[in-house]
Each structure stands twice: as structure tokens, then as C-alpha cells.
Write an enzyme that holds these catalytic residues in place. Structure first.
Site, PDB file in Angstrom:
ATOM      1  CB  SER A 135      -0.875  -5.564   3.133  1.00  0.00           C
ATOM      2  OG  SER A 135      -1.764  -6.640   3.046  1.00  0.00           O
ATOM      3  CE1 TYR A 149      -7.080  -3.711  -2.735  1.00  0.00           C
ATOM      4  CE2 TYR A 149      -8.134  -4.698  -0.824  1.00  0.00           C
ATOM      5  CZ  TYR A 149      -7.372  -3.695  -1.383  1.00  0.00           C
ATOM      6  OH  TYR A 149      -6.884  -2.683  -0.585  1.00  0.00           O
ATOM      7  CE  LYS A 153      -3.598  -3.940  -1.324  1.00  0.00           C
ATOM      8  NZ  LYS A 153      -2.542  -2.915  -1.532  1.00  0.00           N
TER       9      LYS A 153
HETATM   10  N1  LIG Z   1      -8.541   3.172   1.750  1.00  0.00           N
HETATM   11  C1  LIG Z   1      -8.691   1.987   2.311  1.00  0.00           C
HETATM   12  O1  LIG Z   1      -9.725   1.714   2.936  1.00  0.00           O
HETATM   13  C2  LIG Z   1      -7.604   0.964   2.187  1.00  0.00           C
HETATM   14  C3  LIG Z   1      -7.682  -0.177   2.991  1.00  0.00           C
HETATM   15  C4  LIG Z   1      -6.703  -1.141   2.896  1.00  0.00           C
HETATM   16  C5  LIG Z   1      -5.661  -0.958   2.016  1.00  0.00           C
HETATM   17  N2  LIG Z   1      -5.605   0.151   1.235  1.00  0.00           N
HETATM   18  C6  LIG Z   1      -4.487   0.280   0.298  1.00  0.00           C
HETATM   19  O2  LIG Z   1      -3.901   1.555   0.421  1.00  0.00           O
HETATM   20  C7  LIG Z   1      -3.220   1.881  -0.780  1.00  0.00           C
HETATM   21  C8  LIG Z   1      -3.547   3.312  -1.157  1.00  0.00           C
HETATM   22  O3  LIG Z   1      -4.902   3.407  -1.511  1.00  0.00           O
HETATM   23  P1  LIG Z   1      -5.841   4.606  -1.022  1.00  0.00           P
HETATM   24  O4  LIG Z   1      -6.805   4.028  -0.093  1.00  0.00           O
HETATM   25  O5  LIG Z   1      -5.030   5.759  -0.609  1.00  0.00           O
HETATM   26  O6  LIG Z   1      -6.686   4.892  -2.368  1.00  0.00           O
HETATM   27  P2  LIG Z   1      -6.529   6.013  -3.458  1.00  0.00           P
HETATM   28  O7  LIG Z   1      -6.819   7.348  -2.862  1.00  0.00           O
HETATM   29  O8  LIG Z   1      -7.358   5.566  -4.607  1.00  0.00           O
HETATM   30  O9  LIG Z   1      -4.993   5.977  -3.840  1.00  0.00           O
HETATM   31  C9  LIG Z   1      -4.433   4.966  -4.635  1.00  0.00           C
HETATM   32  C10 LIG Z   1      -3.330   5.599  -5.447  1.00  0.00           C
HETATM   33  O10 LIG Z   1      -2.705   4.555  -6.214  1.00  0.00           O
HETATM   34  C11 LIG Z   1      -2.485   5.058  -7.503  1.00  0.00           C
HETATM   35  N3  LIG Z   1      -2.364   4.005  -8.499  1.00  0.00           N
HETATM   36  C12 LIG Z   1      -3.263   3.064  -8.851  1.00  0.00           C
HETATM   37  N4  LIG Z   1      -2.758   2.289  -9.829  1.00  0.00           N
HETATM   38  C13 LIG Z   1      -1.496   2.756 -10.081  1.00  0.00           C
HETATM   39  C14 LIG Z   1      -0.465   2.374 -10.966  1.00  0.00           C
HETATM   40  N5  LIG Z   1      -0.582   1.351 -11.822  1.00  0.00           N
HETATM   41  N6  LIG Z   1       0.706   3.067 -10.927  1.00  0.00           N
HETATM   42  C15 LIG Z   1       0.874   4.106 -10.073  1.00  0.00           C
HETATM   43  N7  LIG Z   1      -0.097   4.530  -9.243  1.00  0.00           N
HETATM   44  C16 LIG Z   1      -1.255   3.860  -9.235  1.00  0.00           C
HETATM   45  C17 LIG Z   1      -3.656   5.965  -7.793  1.00  0.00           C
HETATM   46  O11 LIG Z   1      -3.283   6.874  -8.803  1.00  0.00           O
HETATM   47  P3  LIG Z   1      -4.237   7.291 -10.038  1.00  0.00           P
HETATM   48  O12 LIG Z   1      -4.836   8.585  -9.631  1.00  0.00           O
HETATM   49  O13 LIG Z   1      -3.308   7.407 -11.188  1.00  0.00           O
HETATM   50  O14 LIG Z   1      -5.261   6.207 -10.192  1.00  0.00           O
HETATM   51  C18 LIG Z   1      -3.867   6.625  -6.440  1.00  0.00           C
HETATM   52  O15 LIG Z   1      -3.099   7.799  -6.316  1.00  0.00           O
HETATM   53  C19 LIG Z   1      -3.665   0.850  -1.815  1.00  0.00           C
HETATM   54  O16 LIG Z   1      -2.626  -0.091  -1.985  1.00  0.00           O
HETATM   55  C20 LIG Z   1      -4.870   0.204  -1.171  1.00  0.00           C
HETATM   56  O17 LIG Z   1      -5.080  -1.112  -1.617  1.00  0.00           O
HETATM   57  C21 LIG Z   1      -6.556   1.121   1.298  1.00  0.00           C
END
Ligand SMILES: NC(=O)c1ccc[n+]([C@@H]2O[C@H](COP(=O)([O-])OP(=O)(O)OC[C@H]3O[C@@H](n4cnc5c(N)ncnc54)[C@H](OP(=O)(O)O)[C@@H]3O)[C@@H](O)[C@H]2O)c1
Length: 278
Positions: A135, A149, A153
């Protein structure tokens, strides 16, 4: 005992950090993504028979079923599912179109629904399993520009908390993870989406894109360290139902929960005044 992990969006960020930590712990990983070349490339330095690469765009229900079947063919079981795939759509609510919001939910919420639906029968048959749903702090606290967003979540949190007591009887556990800012590709210009319906009235407050883009690359959280913590959590007999990740997340969520408790107590008499008499 070594575990089999099924991770969505494993090509970068928290998904990749988790997969690498699980491999390091001696577990096997089904690393899924919608761009398999990108996912494979993320693990080019990982020489291991313990990883399988499987196509999965989580917004496509049929792909979720096929990916779980492929995972079962490769490794025969799924012990830990990490619903990690997601992206952020940012902008004032009025500046988001309904189509923008539907697309956000298609990935961040329905993606989780489709993959849980595909994996739960496997875990139910095994009479064991752990689902870790990623989340956000924005799934606990309302932030401006995060209407879509955050709503997606909050929906993941509601889904997880409701399904957990239904599947506990089958030995299946669910943990919701609420990360603060982590240094990943989430806010990278290639991934983040902005409201497409610009309204002049909101411009006086400043530029939404400028404000959020400034965080990119400066986030404190380390996705590799979060991956290591998720491996620890997956090894717990009684894992937390909700897990706050990062000191910035703690600093936001703790006063928000305390404030809600105080407001609940302050309005207790008014709350009770809505009871009817028998
Ligand atoms: N980083 C933060 O600060 C943060 C904070 C709170 C929550 N989150 C959550 O953590 C999770 C991971 O994000 P992250 O921070 O690691 O960012 P990230 O590096 O952008 O990773 C997100 C991943 O999700 C994939 N993705 C997006 N849409 C998709 C789809 N329809 N089907 C399959 N894969 C898909 C992307 O693949 P593609 O390369 O194909 O786009 C990417 O590999 C997310 O749910 C995000 O909301 C992150």
C-alpha cells in the site's frame, strides 16, 4: 524451509529489492512484469536457477491466471505473493479525468484483486501462504494531489483487512505494507502520471508536477533494505497485519492515528446519540 515468492512489478524498485533479498535468503522467486526484457535485465547479475521470469500486466485478469499457472509449472507452489506493481497518478482531484482514475484503479487495485483471485486457490489447497500487499502512507492518510492514488491504496487496505479473517482458517496470512518515500522509479518522469484536465484556478497554488518531481531521487527509503525486512516478515509465525515502512512513514502515520483516536473519543457522546432504542 525455502519458500517460493511470486512478485508483481519485479523489474524495479521495491519489487526488485524484495526479489533479490529473497534469492539471497535461498528462496525461489517468480519475477513477473509486463516488460519481460526489463525484468530479465534487472537480474542480469543474478546467476541462479532459483528465479523464473513470467509475463504479467496486472491490469489484465487473464494474464494473472496464466502467470500463476506458469509459476506452478516452474516451482510447484507459491508461499509468498507480493502485490507490488503500481504507479502514481498525481494531481488535484478536479484535474483528473474519470478515465485517468479508472486506469489508476485498474493497476493499483484491480491488479491486486486479479492476482489474489488467481493465487488464493493455490494457497488454499496448500493450506498455507502469505500475501504481502504494498500500500502506501497515502493508503492511511489523505494527501493533496493523491485523490486517485490514495483511494486506490485505501482500497487495497480495505480489501486486505477484510479478506485476512476469511482465509486465516486455511493458514493464509495477509500483511499490508505502508511505505513512506522510497528511492525507486515511482516518481520518475517515465512512470508517474499527471492529471490531464488542467484547471487554471489551481495554478495559483503552485505547480503539482514541480512539487512532486522534486522528491525524485531524494527519497530516504532504501528498497533493498525494505526487501530484507519483507523476507524477515515472511519468516514470522505471526506477521503484522499492517506494517509501516520507513521513519518518514512512522512520523506521518503515528500522529494521524493518534489524532483519529482523540477525535473519536471527543465525539463519543455524539456517536452514541445515534443509537435507537429497542
Ligand atoms: N517508492 C515509494 O516512495 C513508494 C511509497 C509508497 C508505496 N509505494 C508502492 O510501492 C510499489 C512499488 O513501486 P516502486 O516504488 O518500487 O516504483 P517503481 O520502481 O516504479 O516500480 C513499480 C513497478 O510496477 C510495475 N508496474 C506498473 N504498472 C504495472 C502493470 N500494470 N502490470 C505489471 N507491472 C506494473 C512497473 O513496471 P514497468 O516497468 O512495466 O512500468 C515497475 O516495475 C507500488 O505499488 C507503489 O505504489 C512506493
Amino acid at each position: 524451509m525455502s519458500k517460493v515468492w511470486f512478485i508483481t512489478g519485479a523489474g524495479s524498485g521495491i519489487g526488485a529489492g524484495t526479489a533479490k533479498a529473497a534469492l539471497h535468503a535461498g528462496d525461489r522467486v517468480v519475477a513477473t512484469g509486463r516488460n519481460l526484457d526489463k525484468v530479465r535485465n534487472t537480474y542480469h547479475d543474478v546467476a541462479s536457477d532459483n528465479i523464473a521470469f513470467v509475463q504479467l500486466d496486472v491490469a489484465q485478469e487473464a494474464q494473472a491466471k496464466a502467470a500463476v499457472e506458469e509459476a506452478m509449472k516452474q516451482f510447484g507452489r507459491i508461499d509468498v505473493l507480493v502485490n507490488n506493481a503500481g504507479y502514481s497518478l498525481l494531481g488535484n482531484f478536479e484535474e483528473l479525468t474519470t478515465a485517468d482514475i479508472e486506469r489508476q484503479f485498474a493497476t493499483n487495485f484491480f491488479g491486486v484483486v486479479y492476482v489474489m483471485r488467481a493465487v488464493l486457490p493455490v494457497m488454499r489447497k496448500q493450506r498455507s501462504g502469505h500475501i504481502i500487499n504494498i500500500s502506501s502512507v497515502a493508503g492511511v492518510v489523505g494527501f493533496k494531489h493523491c485523490a486517485a492514488y490514495g483511494a486506490s491504496k485505501f482500497a487495497v487496505e480495505g480489501l486486505s483487512l477484510a479478506v485476512a479473517p476469511e482465509v486465516e482458517q486455511f493458514g493464509i496470512k495477509i500483511t499490508v505494507v505502508e511505505p513512506g518515500f522510497f528511492r525507486t522509479d515511482l516518481l520518475d518522469a517515465r512512470n508517474v502520471r499527471w492529471g490531464s484536465n488542467v484547471i487554471e484556478d489551481y495554478a495559483a497554488e503552485g505547480n503539482v508536477q514541480g512539487m512532486w518531481s522534486a522528491y525524485n531521487g531524494t527519497q530516504r527509503g532504501d528498497p533493498a533494505k525494505l526487501g530484507e525486512v519483507l523476507v524477515k516478515i515472511a519468516g514470522m509465525e505471526n506477521p503484522p497485519k499492517l506494517f509501516v515502512a520507513g521513519s518518514d512513514a512512522l512520523a506521518t502515520i503515528t500522529p494521524a492515528i493518534e489524532g483519529r483516536l482523540q477525535a473519536t473519543h471527543a465525539n463519543e457522546a455524539l456517536s452514541r446519540s445515534t443509537d435507537g432504542s429497542f
